[in-house]
Motif scaffolding. Structure first.
Motif, PDB file in Angstrom:
ATOM      1  N   LEU A 197      12.586   2.262  -4.589  1.00  0.00           N
ATOM      2  CA  LEU A 197      13.284   2.928  -5.687  1.00  0.00           C
ATOM      3  C   LEU A 197      12.738   2.491  -7.042  1.00  0.00           C
ATOM      4  N   VAL A 198      12.506   1.204  -7.214  1.00  0.00           N
ATOM      5  CA  VAL A 198      12.046   0.696  -8.513  1.00  0.00           C
ATOM      6  C   VAL A 198      10.557   0.970  -8.719  1.00  0.00           C
ATOM      7  N   PHE A 199       9.736   0.532  -7.743  1.00  0.00           N
ATOM      8  CA  PHE A 199       8.290   0.561  -7.964  1.00  0.00           C
ATOM      9  C   PHE A 199       7.621   1.869  -7.565  1.00  0.00           C
ATOM     10  N   ALA A 200       8.260   2.649  -6.691  1.00  0.00           N
ATOM     11  CA  ALA A 200       7.629   3.892  -6.236  1.00  0.00           C
ATOM     12  C   ALA A 200       8.277   5.138  -6.823  1.00  0.00           C
ATOM     13  N   VAL A 251       5.298   8.698   3.500  1.00  0.00           N
ATOM     14  CA  VAL A 251       5.367   7.301   3.058  1.00  0.00           C
ATOM     15  C   VAL A 251       6.774   6.750   3.236  1.00  0.00           C
ATOM     16  N   ALA A 252       7.801   7.571   2.942  1.00  0.00           N
ATOM     17  CA  ALA A 252       9.180   7.099   3.088  1.00  0.00           C
ATOM     18  C   ALA A 252       9.494   6.729   4.535  1.00  0.00           C
ATOM     19  N   ILE A 253       9.029   7.574   5.463  1.00  0.00           N
ATOM     20  CA  ILE A 253       9.274   7.287   6.881  1.00  0.00           C
ATOM     21  C   ILE A 253       8.541   6.024   7.317  1.00  0.00           C
ATOM     22  N   VAL A 271       0.837  -1.204   0.000  1.00  0.00           N
ATOM     23  CA  VAL A 271       0.000   0.000   0.000  1.00  0.00           C
ATOM     24  C   VAL A 271       0.870   1.251   0.000  1.00  0.00           C
ATOM     25  N   LEU A 272       1.940   1.233   0.803  1.00  0.00           N
ATOM     26  CA  LEU A 272       2.826   2.398   0.864  1.00  0.00           C
ATOM     27  C   LEU A 272       3.534   2.629  -0.472  1.00  0.00           C
ATOM     28  N   ILE A 273       3.979   1.558  -1.127  1.00  0.00           N
ATOM     29  CA  ILE A 273       4.636   1.695  -2.432  1.00  0.00           C
ATOM     30  C   ILE A 273       3.653   2.259  -3.461  1.00  0.00           C
ATOM     31  N   THR A 274       2.424   1.760  -3.428  1.00  0.00           N
ATOM     32  CA  THR A 274       1.403   2.270  -4.354  1.00  0.00           C
ATOM     33  C   THR A 274       1.135   3.747  -4.105  1.00  0.00           C
ATOM     34  N   THR A 275       1.053   4.123  -2.830  1.00  0.00           N
ATOM     35  CA  THR A 275       0.819   5.539  -2.495  1.00  0.00           C
ATOM     36  C   THR A 275       1.978   6.409  -2.948  1.00  0.00           C
ATOM     37  N   SER A 276       3.211   5.936  -2.695  1.00  0.00           N
ATOM     38  CA  SER A 276       4.382   6.699  -3.123  1.00  0.00           C
ATOM     39  C   SER A 276       4.450   6.811  -4.642  1.00  0.00           C
ATOM     40  N   ALA A 277       4.079   5.718  -5.333  1.00  0.00           N
ATOM     41  CA  ALA A 277       4.066   5.754  -6.797  1.00  0.00           C
ATOM     42  C   ALA A 277       3.050   6.773  -7.308  1.00  0.00           C
ATOM     43  N   PHE A 278       1.922   6.862  -6.628  1.00  0.00           N
ATOM     44  CA  PHE A 278       0.894   7.843  -7.015  1.00  0.00           C
ATOM     45  C   PHE A 278       1.442   9.270  -6.923  1.00  0.00           C
ATOM     46  N   PHE A 279       2.104   9.581  -5.819  1.00  0.00           N
ATOM     47  CA  PHE A 279       2.640  10.937  -5.660  1.00  0.00           C
ATOM     48  C   PHE A 279       3.787  11.210  -6.649  1.00  0.00           C
ATOM     49  N   VAL A 325       8.049   0.190   8.784  1.00  0.00           N
ATOM     50  CA  VAL A 325       7.354  -1.075   8.543  1.00  0.00           C
ATOM     51  C   VAL A 325       8.276  -2.105   7.918  1.00  0.00           C
ATOM     52  N   GLY A 326       9.128  -1.650   6.967  1.00  0.00           N
ATOM     53  CA  GLY A 326      10.016  -2.600   6.295  1.00  0.00           C
ATOM     54  C   GLY A 326      11.022  -3.215   7.243  1.00  0.00           C
TER      55      GLY A 326
END
Length: 435
Positions: A116-119, A70-72, A12-20, A77-78
């Protein structure tokens, strides 16, 4: 939190970061001309993107809030999701403390790689491929978020605005399209195959009208075919047969005293109807448009438009006639060889072989540069023709066998007639650079 839950949260976080990330790059990369075209075609979202581009502060504030938050969260979480798993595996071969250290490093690397890749990389490259189409889809959700985070947006936007004012920088995006921008776009279009090379050259020629003086395309004084006001019909007929032109100046005594001009079409009509050609027997004499020799081709076109004429006499600062120019001369400069071969240019520039050319001294330097593929010539504002270039470089009237070396070419004077440079041999002395 179980590993599955942590992975879902990271997704979810990667998807959100990708959106921004996608929202950021599409707004920045969107071309205003394309957005304006979409808005004119009825897409209201494109007009909203244009308004956001004019005041992008709140938009980018929300983007940065989202990306940083999202990065924080992604780091927290990671690390909590992957560290226990890697630690349990690594404890089989090393101590607990070492296993925990390496587990943290492995978790950190994996989370960074995923984001880095997906977001970041993937959404930004996706946004660069078609920024306008994606920007109009992103603007709606982003405006909802701008409203939702309005207090934070207001605070950070005002803080940034204060910094801009303190640095003396503009608060709004400034879009100034120059001729260089348009030429760069047409060149890119020609390289991509969207625009034909000849069509791109026509566009480039149009922009040259503002820099080329009338002297670069005029028929020079010594090549003008003109009539005396009292020339008999036999002389007029012989002159027309020997030198067929669209118009002929009519002079009183010499070429510097122009009374007007006669149109070749009027004379042909009189011949076909059996009427006399003598200038004192009814041949229409048109008032000549006189223009100074320092005008650009754009200014000459404007003079033609205002006077409803297509023929002009060119004079210098001493009121001496230096040449004539027609509307066809100007348009031939624009069209180049798009509508057919340029006979005048073929006569002025004759390619002998791969590395040598025979060029007339009165050839405009722009045509010489184009034929030889030379970007610049020295002291370019001091002359308009190849003969002028040689005079400036030699600092005297050239003589036969005089030569000048420039940009890998040797310009050698082959023929001089009464101080007029007739022919110049141009030889390539250095091999042509491969593209």
């Amino acid at each position: 939190m179980t590993l599955t839950q942590s992975l879902l949260l990271i997704l979810v976080l990667i998807t959100t970061s990708a959106f921004f990330s996608l929202a950021e790059i599409t707004l920045a990369a969107s071309r205003r001309l394309r957005l304006r075209q979409m808005a004119d075609e009825g897409d209201a979202r494109a007009d909203r993107v244009l308004r956001v581009q004019e005041q992008p502060g709140p938009y980018f504030t929300v983007v940065q809030i989202g990306l940083n938050a999202v990065a924080i969260l992604g780091g927290v979480v990671g690390e909590g999701a992957f560290s226990p798993f890697f630690s349990a595996v690594l404890e089989r071969w090393m101590s607990v403390d070492a296993a925990q250290g390496w587990a943290f490093a492995a978790s950190f690397v994996i989370v960074i790689a995923l984001f880095l890749v997906f977001a970041d990389l993937f959404p930004k490259r996706l946004g660069m491929n078609d920024p306008e189409r994606l920007a109009v889809r992103m603007v709606g959700p982003m405006q909802v978020l701008i409203t939702a985070f309005k207090p934070l947006v207001w605070f950070f936007t005002r803080s940034t605005d204060m910094l801009f004012r303190w640095l003396g920088m503009p608060l709004q995006r400034v879009d100034q399209i120059t001729s260089a921008d348009i030429l760069a776009m047409t060149e890119a279009g020609a390289r991509a195959g969207v625009l034909a090379v000849r069509e791109q050259q026509v566009i480039a020629n149009v922009f040259q009208l503002d820099t080329r003086l009338v002297g670069s395309v005029m028929t020079s004084r010594d090549r003008i075919a003109w009539f005396q006001k009292d020339d008999p019909e036999s002389v007029l007929r012989a002159r027309i047969v020997a030198e067929p032109f669209s118009a002929y100046p009519v002079c009183d005594g010499d070429i510097d005293h122009v009374l007007g001009y006669v149109d070749a079409k009027d004379m042909f009509q009189r011949v076909l109807s059996g009427q006399p050609l003598a200038l004192d027997q009814g041949v229409p004499l048109h008032k000549a448009l006189v223009v100074p020799d320092r005008l650009t081709l754009t200014e000459v076109l404007e003079q033609f438009r205002q006077a409803h004429e297509d023929f002009a006499i060119i004079v210098n600062e001493y009121s001496l006639v230096v040449g004539v120019i027609t509307l066809n001369d100007v348009m031939s400069t624009v069209m180049g060889d798009l509508v057919g071969p340029q006979q005048d240019e073929e006569q002025q520039i004759v390619r002998r072989d791969e590395n040598s050319w025979l060029i007339d001294g009165v050839t405009p330097v722009q045509d010489v540069q184009r034929a030889l593929d030379i970007d610049t010539l020295p002291h370019a504002d001091e002359y308009e023709t190849l003969a002028g270039f040689l005079m400036v470089m030699l600092r005297r009237v050239p003589k036969r066998t005089d030569s000048v070396d420039w940009s890998g070419y040797t310009f050698e004077v082959m023929d001089v007639d009464s101080y007029r440079i007739d022919q110049v041999m141009v030889t390539r002395t250095q091999p042509k650079a491969k593209p």
